[in-house]
Design an enzyme around this catalytic site. Structure first.
Site, mmCIF file in Angstrom:
data_model
loop_
_atom_site.group_PDB
_atom_site.id
_atom_site.type_symbol
_atom_site.label_atom_id
_atom_site.label_comp_id
_atom_site.label_asym_id
_atom_site.label_seq_id
_atom_site.Cartn_x
_atom_site.Cartn_y
_atom_site.Cartn_z
ATOM 1 N N LYS A 1 16.264 20.477 -10.440
ATOM 2 C CA LYS A 1 15.486 19.294 -10.803
ATOM 3 C C LYS A 1 16.311 18.209 -11.483
ATOM 4 O O LYS A 1 17.202 18.490 -12.267
ATOM 5 C CB LYS A 1 14.341 19.682 -11.762
ATOM 6 C CG LYS A 1 13.261 20.546 -11.159
ATOM 7 C CD LYS A 1 12.433 19.850 -10.084
ATOM 8 C CE LYS A 1 11.481 18.835 -10.662
ATOM 9 N NZ LYS A 1 10.415 19.456 -11.436
ATOM 10 N N HIS B 1 0.830 -1.216 0.000
ATOM 11 C CA HIS B 1 0.000 0.000 0.000
ATOM 12 C C HIS B 1 0.863 1.264 0.000
ATOM 13 O O HIS B 1 0.410 2.313 0.463
ATOM 14 C CB HIS B 1 -0.956 0.043 1.202
ATOM 15 C CG HIS B 1 -1.700 -1.239 1.434
ATOM 16 N ND1 HIS B 1 -2.972 -1.468 0.942
ATOM 17 C CD2 HIS B 1 -1.345 -2.383 2.083
ATOM 18 C CE1 HIS B 1 -3.365 -2.678 1.295
ATOM 19 N NE2 HIS B 1 -2.394 -3.256 1.980
ATOM 20 N N SER C 1 15.334 20.569 -15.636
ATOM 21 C CA SER C 1 14.227 21.461 -15.946
ATOM 22 C C SER C 1 14.796 22.735 -16.549
ATOM 23 O O SER C 1 15.871 23.181 -16.166
ATOM 24 C CB SER C 1 13.463 21.768 -14.660
ATOM 25 O OG SER C 1 12.824 23.023 -14.752
ATOM 26 N N GLU D 1 8.980 8.037 -16.732
ATOM 27 C CA GLU D 1 7.620 8.545 -16.926
ATOM 28 C C GLU D 1 7.112 8.157 -18.313
ATOM 29 O O GLU D 1 5.926 7.886 -18.510
ATOM 30 C CB GLU D 1 7.592 10.066 -16.739
ATOM 31 C CG GLU D 1 7.861 10.443 -15.285
ATOM 32 C CD GLU D 1 8.217 11.916 -15.105
ATOM 33 O OE1 GLU D 1 7.706 12.761 -15.841
ATOM 34 O OE2 GLU D 1 9.035 12.199 -14.214
#
Ligand code: ARG
Length: 465
Positions: free
Chosen positions: A281, A154, A275, A288
């Protein structure tokens, strides 16, 4: 045009734009030409072509193949699909005898044959990419057999595990993916050639020999099924969608674990991105994309099943919609696999961050197991361990900070050795039964995985003769 005899007028340009498939089925040029060479030999054996005609056709087809391979092949206006284009060019090169090639054959059995050959080749490429990923997973796991990290259910901290165990879990998913490809390849390697348009060929073509020449394992038993079966496409798309699903789950772990809040993983510069505005970043873009592209892999499978579900027997033009979905899934998978593999190879695991994230409460199961070893039924042991968690929480600490007296207050089965429960390395070491997270068991798992790899038969590309 191959079929204009009964038509007084040529096709409308808009209709051609809708129905021509050459823009995408030209990817079958090799399968189409090799299939035609085998077919020319097969009909020559029945006497439809003389040996000389067969030789002329075969060398003409080889010339067309050469033109495709060198990029010299020129499409012409009437080339509606790859089958039409190859036959048109063949006839330009060898004259009217080229028109004998299609005797007893239909584009319906032809396209089904081409597609199966293409799918088998693509399956072998995907399989090879998965084999590389498995090797990368084993190597990375082998370097981190002892490294402790939090395990989750979970996405809540659950029990300590070893990093090698986490990595190996993906090895076994990929092993099933590869089994699935092998199994699907077995059913794809069946030749429909010689099924004609739907009812079979009226010429005495040796279909078994034809199948063997093309590298198929066998031939279809029913011509109606032969021209319209696209199970092999659906199975391949499913296999790709499930591979994507596995990659997507791996990606999700890596995205989470590389987030600074976790910090378990640092992605290599070459496989992460920055970024344009926020200099700090480090994004897991390729992961992704693995997650995102899985959406289209699943969509391609769903799309094909919807195309198939309402089709009357046998061939329907709807079936032309079967190809782009597969091309898209295969192209994206072949883009993804090398990057995912390189990410695994170059991944840096941060043992300190992982250790720091191991909360003492993750040993609550071990505390219950301790009581079980003292003879208490697990349900009661679970309850007492829960009371320890509650007591610790009421003081804003973890169970590892409770005192011996605290434990005695909960059960007199606790003796001084209870404090030894609070050792993460000891906790994982206990899980040494096969399949468990103990370093000892993970080493055995890695040995078994290496054995799996050395014994597994990869999907072979079709050897076109
Ligand atoms: N381009 C067609 C396809 O991909 C080839 C088969 C055409 N057959 C036909 N009867 N129109 O399905």
């Amino acid at each position: 045009m191959l079929w204009g005899g009964a038509f007084a007028e040529p096709s409308d340009a808009d209709l051609r734009a809708l129905q021509d498939s050459i823009s995408f089925d030209k990817r079958f040029y090799k399968q189409d030409i090799i299939g035609s060479i085998a077919y020319a030999r097969a009909i020559a054996a029945t006497g439809i072509l003389t040996p000389d005609e067969s030789t002329v056709i075969e060398s003409g087809l080889r010339q067309v193949l050469g033109e495709f391979e060198s990029g010299a092949f020129e499409l012409k206006d009437g080339d509606e699909d790859i089958h039409t284009a190859v036959e048109r060019r063949l006839t330009e090169l060898v004259g009217a005898v080229g028109g004998k090639l299609h005797t007893g054959r239909s584009r319906n059995d032809q396209v089904a044959t081409d597609f199966r050959l293409w799918v088998l080749d693509a399956m072998s490429q995907v399989d090879a990419g998965l084999a590389n990923l498995q090797t990368a997973l084993i190597e990375k796991a082998d370097q981190h057999v002892e490294m402790l990290m939090p395990g989750y259910t979970h996405l809540q901290p659950a029990q300590p595990i070893t990093a090698g165990h986490w990595l190996m879990s993906f090895f076994w998913m990929v092993s099933r993916d590869r089994d699935r490809l092998s199994d699907a390849a077995r059913r794809a390697a069946v030749s429909p050639l010689g099924s004609g348009a739907l009812a079979g060929t009226p010429f005495d073509v040796d279909r078994a020999l034809l199948a063997a020449e093309l590298g198929f394992q066998s031939y279809t038993e029913n011509s109606l099924d032969g021209v319209s079966d696209r199970d092999f496409v659906a199975e391949f798309l499913f296999a790709l969608a499930l591979i994507g699903t596995h990659l997507s789950r791996l990606a999700e772990d890596i995205i989470i674990y590389s987030n600074p809040l976790f910090g378990y993983i640092t992605l290599n510069d070459r496989y992460s991105t920055g970024s344009s505005i926020m200099p700090q970043k480090r994004n897991a873009d390729p992961m992704e994309l693995a997650r995102g592209k899985t959406g289209r892999l699943i969509g391609n499978l769903t799309g094909l099943l919807v195309v198939l579900k309402g089709l009357p027997s046998t061939y329907d033009k709807d079936l032309q919609e079967d190809k782009e979905a597969v091309f898209d899934s295969v192209d994206n998978m072949l883009l993804l696999l090398p990057v995912v593999t390189a990410i695994i190879t170059t991944l840096h695991l941060n043992p300190d961050k992982m250790k720091a994230a191991l909360g003492g409460d993750m040993l609550a199961t071990d505390l219950a197991d301790y009581l079980v070893r003292k003879g208490l039924p697990f349900r009661q042991a679970h309850h007492i361990s829960g009371q320890a968690v509650r007591l610790a929480a009421s003081r804003g600490v973890e169970i590892t900070s409770l005192t011996y007296d605290d434990f005695r207050g909960l059960s007199d089965l606790f003796t001084e050795d209870v404090m030894a429960v609070f050792d993460f390395a000891a906790s994982v070491a206990k899980r040494k039964a096969v399949g468990g997270t103990a370093p000892e068991a993970v080493r055995q798992q890695i040995t078994n995985a290496q054995k799996w790899l050395s014994e597994h038969q990869s999907v072979q590309p079709v050897q076109l003769k």
